[in-house]
Write a protein that holds these residues in place. Structure first.
Motif, PDB file in Angstrom:
ATOM      1  N   GLU A   1       0.424  -1.078   0.266  1.00  0.00           N
ATOM      2  CA  GLU A   1      -0.040   0.013  -0.324  1.00  0.00           C
ATOM      3  C   GLU A   1       1.352   1.314  -0.058  1.00  0.00           C
ATOM      4  N   TYR A   2       1.816   1.456   0.913  1.00  0.00           N
ATOM      5  CA  TYR A   2       2.567   2.169   0.812  1.00  0.00           C
ATOM      6  C   TYR A   2       3.525   2.986  -0.475  1.00  0.00           C
ATOM      7  N   SER A   3       3.964   1.429  -1.142  1.00  0.00           N
ATOM      8  CA  SER A   3       4.309   1.525  -2.681  1.00  0.00           C
ATOM      9  C   SER A   3       4.050   2.765  -3.735  1.00  0.00           C
ATOM     10  N   LEU A   4       2.240   2.428  -3.649  1.00  0.00           N
ATOM     11  CA  LEU A   4       1.336   3.160  -3.699  1.00  0.00           C
ATOM     12  C   LEU A   4       1.149   4.870  -3.407  1.00  0.00           C
TER      13      LEU A   4
ATOM     14  N   PRO B   1       5.076   6.268   5.560  1.00  0.00           N
ATOM     15  CA  PRO B   1       5.079   7.352   6.822  1.00  0.00           C
ATOM     16  C   PRO B   1       6.495   8.176   6.776  1.00  0.00           C
ATOM     17  N   GLN B   2       7.731   7.324   6.757  1.00  0.00           N
ATOM     18  CA  GLN B   2       9.006   7.935   7.118  1.00  0.00           C
ATOM     19  C   GLN B   2      10.565   7.283   5.754  1.00  0.00           C
ATOM     20  N   ALA B   3      10.919   7.671   5.764  1.00  0.00           N
ATOM     21  CA  ALA B   3      11.857   7.297   5.171  1.00  0.00           C
ATOM     22  C   ALA B   3      13.380   7.377   5.228  1.00  0.00           C
TER      23      ALA B   3
ATOM     24  N   PRO C   1       9.375  -3.336  12.275  1.00  0.00           N
ATOM     25  CA  PRO C   1       8.062  -3.047  11.434  1.00  0.00           C
ATOM     26  C   PRO C   1       8.796  -1.409  10.216  1.00  0.00           C
ATOM     27  N   ILE C   2       7.792  -1.371   9.544  1.00  0.00           N
ATOM     28  CA  ILE C   2       8.210   0.033   8.688  1.00  0.00           C
ATOM     29  C   ILE C   2       7.926   0.860   9.756  1.00  0.00           C
ATOM     30  N   PRO C   3       9.425   1.242   9.268  1.00  0.00           N
ATOM     31  CA  PRO C   3       9.580   2.907   9.828  1.00  0.00           C
ATOM     32  C   PRO C   3       8.297   3.824   9.858  1.00  0.00           C
ATOM     33  N   GLY C   4       7.629   3.854  11.051  1.00  0.00           N
ATOM     34  CA  GLY C   4       6.429   5.054  11.240  1.00  0.00           C
ATOM     35  C   GLY C   4       5.132   4.032  10.363  1.00  0.00           C
TER      36      GLY C   4
ATOM     37  N   PRO D   1       9.036   6.358  -3.790  1.00  0.00           N
ATOM     38  CA  PRO D   1       9.747   5.349  -3.297  1.00  0.00           C
ATOM     39  C   PRO D   1      10.042   4.754  -2.197  1.00  0.00           C
ATOM     40  N   HIS D   2      10.977   3.753  -2.454  1.00  0.00           N
ATOM     41  CA  HIS D   2      11.121   2.883  -0.809  1.00  0.00           C
ATOM     42  C   HIS D   2      11.489   3.655   0.010  1.00  0.00           C
ATOM     43  N   PHE D   3      11.518   3.588   1.453  1.00  0.00           N
ATOM     44  CA  PHE D   3      11.556   4.234   2.334  1.00  0.00           C
ATOM     45  C   PHE D   3      13.210   3.961   2.428  1.00  0.00           C
ATOM     46  N   ALA D   4      13.650   2.703   1.794  1.00  0.00           N
ATOM     47  CA  ALA D   4      14.975   2.291   1.873  1.00  0.00           C
ATOM     48  C   ALA D   4      15.591   2.177   0.546  1.00  0.00           C
ATOM     49  N   TYR D   5      14.699   1.586  -0.385  1.00  0.00           N
ATOM     50  CA  TYR D   5      15.624   1.199  -1.501  1.00  0.00           C
ATOM     51  C   TYR D   5      16.032   3.131  -2.528  1.00  0.00           C
ATOM     52  N   GLY D   6      14.581   3.737  -2.272  1.00  0.00           N
ATOM     53  CA  GLY D   6      14.509   4.591  -2.697  1.00  0.00           C
ATOM     54  C   GLY D   6      13.529   4.592  -3.783  1.00  0.00           C
TER      55      GLY D   6
END
Length: 180
Positions: free
Chosen positions: A76-79, A83-85, A115-118, A150-155
């Motif tokens: 969902e966040y990729s779309l 919340p945090q990168a 967990p995914i940050p944020g 952008p992905h939180f870790a990969y950009g």
């Protein structure tokens, strides 16, 4: 230390780092391995639907409903946007190197309880509901034709790269899921 000795050592060190970097870049730029676990989103969706319609347990870590919730959040966040990168510097160095390595070997290895940050805390308890959410997230991602966040870790990742990332992520978590 004499200046000449310092310059020689510095040059040797720089050349060593450059050679290692070039070798690593050459290795990472090779052909991507097939994704271990799920070949396509359709394959992943069939697995999620099968697990969600039965009994399943986790061999360690989060309950399966929360594993599915976590994987749905990521998709969902990729779309919609994470919340945090991590910093741009991290994304362009360690993050992109990690993704390139995962792509090269065709599988992801990461902390399965991080967990995914944020992201909101994982609270899912109903496996069927969590499976429906994950299946809907996979379907929405597959149907999506617009820009991706952008992905939180990969950009920044394109659709094909994000597809690989999501499939490898789900497959890594699936290693701990057992159907009863």
């Amino acid at each position: 230390m004499k200046r000449r000795t310092f310059v020689r050592l510095a040059t040797a060190g720089t050349l060593t780092v450059a050679a290692l970097g070039a070798g690593g870049a050459l290795w990472l730029s090779g052909p991507a391995a097939p994704v271990s676990g799920f070949a396509t989103i359709a394959h992943a969706r069939r697995w999620v639907q099968a697990i969600g319609s039965g009994q399943a347990s986790a061999t360690a870590g989060w309950p399966v409903a929360q594993v599915f919730e976590h994987c749905a959040q990521s998709i969902e966040y990729s779309l919609s946007g994470f919340p945090q990168a991590n910093s741009a510097a991290f994304q362009h160095t360690a993050g992109s190197l990690a993704f390139a390595t995962f792509t090269r070997v065709g599988r992801m290895q990461h902390d399965l309880e991080e967990p995914i940050p944020g992201a909101p805390a994982l609270v899912a308890t109903d496996l069927a509901v969590a499976a429906q959410r994950l299946d809907a997230a996979l379907a929405a991602f597959e149907a999506h034709t617009g820009p991706l966040s952008p992905h939180f870790a990969y950009g920044a990742l394109d659709k094909a790269q994000y597809t690989r990332a999501h499939l490898m992520h789900l497959a890594n978590h699936a290693e701990r899921v057992r159907q009863a």
